[in-house]
Design an enzyme around this catalytic site. Structure first.
Site, PDB file in Angstrom:
ATOM      1  N   SER A 149     135.007  56.382  18.660  1.00 30.91           N
ATOM      2  CA  SER A 149     135.715  55.839  19.793  1.00 30.91           C
ATOM      3  C   SER A 149     135.977  54.392  19.374  1.00 30.91           C
ATOM      4  O   SER A 149     136.709  54.135  18.352  1.00 30.91           O
ATOM      5  CB  SER A 149     135.107  55.969  20.909  1.00 30.91           C
ATOM      6  OG  SER A 149     135.723  55.487  22.068  1.00 30.91           O
ATOM      7  N   ASP A 301     142.610  53.244  22.326  1.00 31.18           N
ATOM      8  CA  ASP A 301     141.687  53.137  21.162  1.00 31.18           C
ATOM      9  C   ASP A 301     141.649  54.096  20.001  1.00 31.18           C
ATOM     10  O   ASP A 301     142.697  54.828  20.131  1.00 31.18           O
ATOM     11  CB  ASP A 301     140.292  53.162  22.049  1.00 31.18           C
ATOM     12  CG  ASP A 301     140.039  54.643  22.385  1.00 31.18           C
ATOM     13  OD1 ASP A 301     140.799  55.595  22.376  1.00 31.18           O
ATOM     14  OD2 ASP A 301     138.809  55.109  22.595  1.00 31.18           O
ATOM     15  N   ASP A 303     140.344  56.751  18.763  1.00 29.26           N
ATOM     16  CA  ASP A 303     140.561  58.120  18.837  1.00 29.26           C
ATOM     17  C   ASP A 303     141.496  58.591  20.121  1.00 29.26           C
ATOM     18  O   ASP A 303     141.495  59.873  20.250  1.00 29.26           O
ATOM     19  CB  ASP A 303     139.281  58.771  18.702  1.00 29.26           C
ATOM     20  CG  ASP A 303     138.521  58.522  20.248  1.00 29.26           C
ATOM     21  OD1 ASP A 303     138.700  57.528  20.871  1.00 29.26           O
ATOM     22  OD2 ASP A 303     137.687  59.496  20.704  1.00 29.26           O
ATOM     23  N   ASP A 305     141.735  58.477  23.515  1.00 28.71           N
ATOM     24  CA  ASP A 305     141.278  58.928  24.661  1.00 28.71           C
ATOM     25  C   ASP A 305     141.430  57.758  25.852  1.00 28.71           C
ATOM     26  O   ASP A 305     141.327  58.107  27.068  1.00 28.71           O
ATOM     27  CB  ASP A 305     139.866  59.649  24.663  1.00 28.71           C
ATOM     28  CG  ASP A 305     138.678  58.786  24.114  1.00 28.71           C
ATOM     29  OD1 ASP A 305     138.816  57.590  23.849  1.00 28.71           O
ATOM     30  OD2 ASP A 305     137.563  59.324  24.143  1.00 28.71           O
TER      31      ASP A 305
END
Length: 575
Positions: A149, A301, A303, A305
């Site tokens: 993340s 961010d 990734d 999400d």
């Protein structure tokens, strides 16, 4: 320095022929040159937290490497065979821009295929929400995404998704952990069956983009889309693979990408932290917005999400919204769209978390629907959809900059949320309003809620012990009064109790156990303490509120709420 026997026992296991020569060499070097690092690398096993398994890359039981991830994957393979007897097992794997994500993803694919499981492996990095979508689209039993993340560059991670497209939740998570812990490293089958590994890309991308546009578009006129001036940054992450395409195909032509941050890079060279929760992360995007007189800034961010959003206030100045504010804006818009379409029957629900703004409950009440509240982590919102199939999920979010539109994706989704927030902004501008004014109108209607978060980082063994002691003190010596306001209720999710400090009555909490404490004050203030499940931090969440009679008085009320939060923090000696 003295090293405990259990740590040395772990080290000696990793010096056996089960582990490759490179790994053994690294360990031997650490034994002589970095005994402290050796201790940190082997003193415990990495554990599943609120967002899966996340940690520093390197050798050892407390690190992300081919063996810790291989052991996880072997355990999941064994578990799947008992959970889905006689079925042709299928998994899908995605990965982000981090160092080693592609090679670790291939290791994971190798282990699954070695165990006779069909693997769909993305050929390049992709957003985490696309993994959730692909899992259901391809009718897989499980999915894995290699990501840490928004953590620093030295981290990586391993998120596990189950058949419904959501992250692993009870009882499967506990059962799988038991299987993994019972394994030894020499039981991992790394010998890939390449015939069972199929690479995927464009077909899934097209389906994901199409689904996103269907779910997050709400009849915004073409002229309104053309008039919205957008600045977008992927912060060197994966959303560059989806968001420009989604916005373009949805009809947004005025999208300005921050060029220095558009190339995926696990070093995240232009930011201290690739986290849109941190104002510094959007510095370059805000500078471009000023140059181009943009209406809105969106940053995601690594990734994809989470999303951070900045908009112009009533004076034309760019201001950052927090996760609670974007969640409230998007939820209120969705509810109004559903109401206009005659789709609200009273059986619908929105989702939130125990550390997010209580304003979500006010919104649900105003529209005659339910707001289900779960533990921190989007897996609990996804679980709500699975557990209540007779209720329709409209949308939901959490304070940490995550939102989910509908149920096509079963995790927080910055791709769909980016399109949704642009829809709201475009329609507001076309109507002579703005996102900022729309938020203020919501405060007039439902009360002005202001939230604030403090994260205290406590690294290593000593830090973990310090965090543990802080939670013990808050439990055993509960505060009775804060900032002149009496504490009326303490919720302890570790023992599932809600205690009324006035009557001493105790109620049972129905939410699963978690190391979380929440204090409620007589003026409606809410204070939550929670150790992070994925980072070496303890987090304190503050929520205060006051009525707002008109937008003209918003600044005065906001100043009052800011001062109240400062007073609470000072009294609790957190800064």
């Amino acid at each position: 320095m003295h090293i405990e026997k259990n740590i040395l026992d772990n080290v000696n296991i990793w010096l056996t022929p089960t582990f490759d020569e490179k790994t053994q060499t690294e360990i031997k070097e650490m034994m002589t040159s970095s005994p402290k690092e050796l201790e940190e690398s082997f003193y415990k096993n990495l554990e599943f937290g609120t967002g899966g398994m996340r940690g520093v890359m390197g050798v050892g039981t407390n690190r992300i490497n081919k063996y810790t991830l291989g052991k996880n994957t072997q355990g999941i393979s064994d578990y799947m065979k008992t959970a889905f007897p006689g079925e042709e097992l299928k998994v899908v794997i995605a990965y982000d821009c981090r160092h080693n994500s592609d090679t670790l993803a291939k290791v994971v694919a190798d282990v699954f295929s070695a165990n006779g499981i069909k693997v769909y492996l993305f050929s390049e990095l992709r957003p985490t929400p696309e993994l959730s979508f692909a899992l259901k689209y391809l009718n897989c039993h499980a999915g894995i995404v290699l990501t840490a993340s928004h953590n620093p560059p030295e981290y990586n991670g391993y998120k596990v998704y189950w058949q419904d497209g959501g992250q692993l939740v009870p009882p499967q998570d506990g059962e799988i952990i038991q299987v993994i812990e019972a394994l030894t490293y020499d039981q991992i089958n790394f010998k890939a069956n390449e015939n069972l590994i199929e690479y995927i890309d464009a077909k899934i991308d097209e389906a994901f983009v199409k689904s996103t546009i269907e779910n997050a578009s709400f009849d915004t006129p073409a002229e309104a889309k053309d008039n919205l001036n957008i600045v977008y940054t992927s912060l060197h992450g994966t959303s560059i693979k989806s968001i420009p395409d989604v916005l373009s195909k949805a009809g947004y032509s005025n999208v300005n990408i921050v060029p220095e941050q558009a190339i995926p890079d696990g070093n995240f060279p232009t930011v201290k932290s690739p986290n849109p929760e941190e104002p510094e992360a959007l510095t370059m995007a805000l500078a471009l917005a000023e140059k181009l007189n943009a209406d809105i800034v969106v940053g995601t961010d690594p990734d994809a999400d989470r999303l951070g959003v900045a908009v112009r206030d009533n004076d034309g100045k760019m201001v950052l919204l927090n996760g609670n504010q974007t969640m409230v804006l998007m939820t209120a818009f969705l509810l109004e769209q559903w109401k206009k379409a005659g789709k609200i029957t009273g059986t619908e629900f929105i989702g939130s978390t125990i550390v997010s703004t209580p304003m979500m409950l006010e919104l649900a009440s105003a529209y005659g629907i339910e707001c289900k509240v779960g533990l921190t982590g989007f897996k609990w919102i996804a679980k709500m959809i699975k557990d209540f199939p007779n209720q329709k999920f409209i949308g939901g979010g959490e304070e940490s900059f995550g939102f989910m539109v509908g149920d096509a994706v079963r995790d927080k989704d910055a791709v769909g949320a980016t399109l949704l927030i642009c829809e709201i902004a475009a329609q507001a501008k076309a109507n002579g309003s703005s996102l900022y004014k729309e938020l203020q109108n919501l405060y007039v209607d439902h009360g002005f809620y202001k939230e604030y978060l403090i994260s205290l980082t406590k690294k290593g063994i000593e830090g973990a012990n310090e965090i543990k002691q802080m939670m013990i003190d808050l439990r055993e010596k509960p505060l009775k009064e804060i900032n002149g306001q009496r504490v009326i209720m303490v919720e302890d999710y570790d023992n599932s109790t809600a205690r009324n400090l006035f009557t001493d009555e105790i109620e049972e909490l129905k939410i699963p156990k978690s190391n979380v404490l929440i204090y409620y004050l007589e003026d409606g203030t809410k204070i939550c303490a929670r150790p992070s499940g994925t980072e070496p931090k303890i987090k304190f969440y503050f929520s205060v509120n006051e009525p707002l009679d008109s937008i003209e008085n918003a600044k005065e009320v906001e100043n009052n709420l800011d001062q109240k939060i400062k007073n609470i923090i000072a009294e609790m000696q957190l800064q």
